[in-house]
Motif scaffolding. Structure first.
Motif, mmCIF file in Angstrom:
data_model
loop_
_atom_site.group_PDB
_atom_site.id
_atom_site.type_symbol
_atom_site.label_atom_id
_atom_site.label_comp_id
_atom_site.label_asym_id
_atom_site.label_seq_id
_atom_site.Cartn_x
_atom_site.Cartn_y
_atom_site.Cartn_z
ATOM 1 N N SER A 75 57.704 42.661 16.671
ATOM 2 C CA SER A 75 57.782 41.961 17.951
ATOM 3 C C SER A 75 56.793 42.516 18.993
ATOM 4 N N ASN A 76 56.160 43.703 18.384
ATOM 5 C CA ASN A 76 54.959 44.302 19.089
ATOM 6 C C ASN A 76 53.548 43.460 19.100
ATOM 7 N N TYR A 77 52.885 43.606 20.034
ATOM 8 C CA TYR A 77 51.527 42.722 19.822
ATOM 9 C C TYR A 77 50.686 43.205 20.966
ATOM 10 N N TYR A 78 49.544 42.636 20.966
ATOM 11 C CA TYR A 78 48.609 43.117 21.764
ATOM 12 C C TYR A 78 47.407 41.997 22.238
ATOM 13 N N PHE A 79 46.749 42.155 23.094
ATOM 14 C CA PHE A 79 45.593 41.259 23.445
ATOM 15 C C PHE A 79 44.285 42.068 23.721
ATOM 16 N N GLU A 80 43.381 41.506 23.142
ATOM 17 C CA GLU A 80 42.016 42.247 23.623
ATOM 18 C C GLU A 80 41.792 41.704 24.984
ATOM 19 N N LEU A 81 41.270 42.539 25.784
ATOM 20 C CA LEU A 81 40.758 42.375 27.185
ATOM 21 C C LEU A 81 40.091 41.037 27.041
ATOM 22 N N GLY A 82 39.029 40.841 26.239
ATOM 23 C CA GLY A 82 38.291 39.730 26.190
ATOM 24 C C GLY A 82 38.986 38.514 26.040
ATOM 25 N N GLU A 83 40.119 38.455 25.581
ATOM 26 C CA GLU A 83 41.032 37.300 25.350
ATOM 27 C C GLU A 83 41.850 36.913 26.556
ATOM 28 N N VAL A 84 42.064 37.659 27.470
ATOM 29 C CA VAL A 84 42.715 37.378 28.701
ATOM 30 C C VAL A 84 42.045 36.526 29.460
ATOM 31 N N ALA A 85 42.407 35.250 29.713
ATOM 32 C CA ALA A 85 41.950 34.648 30.931
ATOM 33 C C ALA A 85 42.135 34.810 32.327
ATOM 34 N N GLU A 86 43.526 35.088 32.391
ATOM 35 C CA GLU A 86 43.936 35.298 33.947
ATOM 36 C C GLU A 86 45.125 36.035 33.876
ATOM 37 N N VAL A 87 45.494 36.912 34.889
ATOM 38 C CA VAL A 87 46.375 37.659 35.121
ATOM 39 C C VAL A 87 47.131 37.260 36.419
ATOM 40 N N GLU A 88 48.158 36.787 36.438
ATOM 41 C CA GLU A 88 48.749 36.255 37.878
ATOM 42 C C GLU A 88 50.267 36.850 38.231
ATOM 43 N N LEU A 89 50.293 37.703 39.365
ATOM 44 C CA LEU A 89 51.382 38.230 40.052
ATOM 45 C C LEU A 89 51.998 37.597 41.147
ATOM 46 N N ASN A 90 52.998 37.408 41.243
ATOM 47 C CA ASN A 90 53.711 36.467 42.478
ATOM 48 C C ASN A 90 54.146 37.652 43.308
ATOM 49 N N LYS A 104 52.309 36.760 34.894
ATOM 50 C CA LYS A 104 52.267 35.935 33.965
ATOM 51 C C LYS A 104 50.799 36.530 33.406
ATOM 52 N N ILE A 105 50.636 36.431 32.047
ATOM 53 C CA ILE A 105 49.537 36.795 31.497
ATOM 54 C C ILE A 105 48.959 35.755 30.602
ATOM 55 N N THR A 106 47.761 35.201 30.840
ATOM 56 C CA THR A 106 47.459 33.947 29.886
ATOM 57 C C THR A 106 46.047 34.249 29.297
ATOM 58 N N THR A 107 46.144 34.269 27.868
ATOM 59 C CA THR A 107 45.116 34.290 27.160
ATOM 60 C C THR A 107 44.568 32.942 26.687
ATOM 61 N N LYS A 108 43.594 32.783 26.165
ATOM 62 C CA LYS A 108 42.908 31.508 25.342
ATOM 63 C C LYS A 108 44.043 30.873 24.346
ATOM 64 N N LYS A 109 45.093 31.636 23.827
ATOM 65 C CA LYS A 109 46.068 30.994 23.077
ATOM 66 C C LYS A 109 47.257 31.202 23.351
ATOM 67 N N LYS A 110 47.669 31.851 24.363
ATOM 68 C CA LYS A 110 49.085 32.066 24.589
ATOM 69 C C LYS A 110 49.127 32.481 25.885
ATOM 70 N N LYS A 111 50.755 31.956 26.600
ATOM 71 C CA LYS A 111 51.012 32.523 28.157
ATOM 72 C C LYS A 111 52.188 33.636 27.754
ATOM 73 N N THR A 112 52.246 34.570 28.433
ATOM 74 C CA THR A 112 53.574 35.380 28.500
ATOM 75 C C THR A 112 54.151 35.591 29.915
ATOM 76 N N LYS A 113 55.143 35.520 29.953
ATOM 77 C CA LYS A 113 55.820 35.776 31.260
ATOM 78 C C LYS A 113 56.650 37.139 31.299
ATOM 79 N N TRP A 114 56.700 37.897 32.532
ATOM 80 C CA TRP A 114 57.294 39.141 32.534
ATOM 81 C C TRP A 114 57.782 39.276 34.072
ATOM 82 N N ASP A 115 58.541 40.407 34.071
ATOM 83 C CA ASP A 115 58.898 41.100 35.430
ATOM 84 C C ASP A 115 58.339 42.429 35.454
#
Length: 138
Positions: A75-90, A104-115
């Motif tokens: 379940s561990n994974y990573y994103f290269e920084l070049g893949e990151v399209a947007e980092v949103e913090l509410n 919320k971290i959005t890449t070209k292929k995936k969106k992940t949501k965290w606290d």
């Protein structure tokens, strides 16, 4: 499978995060390096048990050692920084949850949501500015 590289990575920051679910139960660790955002499930355990002593105490990691930590759990994974399209913090006070701010971290292929923990807000802002990522705060 993790790509191997001879490039040494510098750990810029560590953040404890929770997956954004109805009842999150797994504390994760977000390691931000000069090349990647690395997401480790049960992060504390992996840093204590899954790595050699030098990996835990030094701020500069050998890429192969970091890759071994990532591979410990599927379940561990990573994103290269070049893949990151947007980092949103509410940071709206009306959107706060028990653990922290909605991330919320959005890449070209995936969106992940965290606290993200409330205590880590300033450090997270500084880290995003340092990396020059597309960082949006609402």
């Amino acid at each position: 499978m993790v790509k191997k590289s001879s490039h040494k990575e510098t750990i810029i920051a560590r953040f404890f995060i929770l997956p954004r679910r109805f009842f999150p139960t797994t504390l994760s660790l977000l390691l931000v390096t000069d090349r990647r955002m690395i997401f480790l499930s049960k992060g504390r355990g992996y840093l204590k048990k899954g790595a050699s002593e030098p990996v835990m105490t030094q701020s500069v990691f050998n890429s192969e050692e970091l890759d071994k930590i990532v591979e410990i759990n599927e379940s561990n994974y990573y994103f290269e920084l070049g893949e990151v399209a947007e980092v949103e913090l509410n940071t709206s006070p009306f959107r706060e949850e028990t653990f922290g701010y909605y991330l919320k971290i959005t890449t070209k292929k995936k969106k992940t949501k965290w606290d993200l923990r409330f205590d880590d807000l300033e450090k997270f802002r500084e880290t995003m500015k340092k990396l020059k990522l597309n960082y949006v705060e609402k």
